[in-house]
Design an enzyme around this catalytic site. Sequence first.
Site, PDB file in Angstrom:
ATOM      1  N   GLY A  95       0.824  -1.207   0.000  1.00 26.45           N
ATOM      2  CA  GLY A  95       0.000   0.000   0.000  1.00 26.45           C
ATOM      3  C   GLY A  95       0.852   1.247   0.000  1.00 26.45           C
ATOM      4  N   GLU A 132      -0.138   0.681  -6.303  1.00 27.49           N
ATOM      5  CA  GLU A 132       0.757   0.321  -5.205  1.00 27.49           C
ATOM      6  C   GLU A 132       1.041  -1.185  -5.206  1.00 27.49           C
ATOM      7  OE1 GLU A 132       2.491   1.840  -2.981  1.00 27.49           O
ATOM      8  OE2 GLU A 132       1.879   3.909  -3.361  1.00 27.49           O
ATOM      9  N   GLU A 144       4.935  -2.428  -5.622  1.00 29.26           N
ATOM     10  CA  GLU A 144       5.610  -3.071  -4.495  1.00 29.26           C
ATOM     11  C   GLU A 144       5.745  -4.574  -4.646  1.00 29.26           C
ATOM     12  OE1 GLU A 144       4.614   0.119  -0.940  1.00 29.26           O
ATOM     13  OE2 GLU A 144       3.735  -1.878  -0.847  1.00 29.26           O
ATOM     14  N   GLU A 190      11.294  -6.560   0.003  1.00 27.64           N
ATOM     15  CA  GLU A 190      10.968  -7.941  -0.330  1.00 27.64           C
ATOM     16  C   GLU A 190       9.454  -8.083  -0.348  1.00 27.64           C
ATOM     17  OE1 GLU A 190      11.684 -12.546   1.280  1.00 27.64           O
ATOM     18  OE2 GLU A 190      12.605 -10.854   2.322  1.00 27.64           O
TER      19      GLU A 190
END
Length: 262
Positions: free
Chosen positions: A54, A70, A74, A131
């Site tokens: 997020g 997001e 990510e 990660e």
Amino acid sequence: MARTAPVPSAVPDSAGAFPVTVDVVALTVRDGALQALVVDRLLEPHRGRAALPGGFVLPGETLEQAAGRELAEETGLTVPAGATGTGPWHLEQLRTYGPLGRDPRGPVLSVAYLLLAPAFGLPAAGGDAAEARWVPVGGLGGERGAGLAFDHEGILADGVERARAKIEYSPLAAAFCPPEFTVAELRGVYEAVWGTQLDARNFHRKATGTPGFLEPTGRLGGGGPGRPAELFRLAPGVDPSAAVLHPPLLRPVSPGRDAPSA
């Protein structure tokens, strides 16, 4: 005399102004367990701690667009366009959190989304994530997700409970199965999401006896030991995320959880 359009009133000076973020509770069934997608934060605050994917909503973005961006930045995973409540992917707004007391940088309002799908692929960290990985819900310190950054512990718990409730009243659990599946495979999804073992014979009776849920294919399959089992598919025209099961497939009552009213 022509009437003039009313001039919109300005936002009151007393109205609060604070950033808005989105957080994504992405859940799937992998290796027979309910798993959640988490990232390790690359930046402060909470650098190095696990968190839900997020971030902040950018100018001109809708909340759903921000959630998809997001997630892609990510984790490298993308949500198909129009995934809200359709097909094997299911995306819905979970609830809002904050703005006070959830972020050490100050008041921040977060809008959480629940994302369910049968398979997401392997995540690849990017953006401000060091990660990205799938973790069994039980491996995050229990269902409360102890150890997650910010207030993501509570957000994860709310998402898990929403998923558990949805498969009671909708055919959404079948979206975690291939197009044709055995009742045992379907039962495995319910067991993973609910976190409990189910009586095989009782589940078979309820699943196959619920109107508008399953349809036999007339074929046999199943790769496990023993004789092949009957294959089923969703009944024609059923939208896994929109249809309502009647009667519902209620999960077993566990300690601390009240039984539903009759």
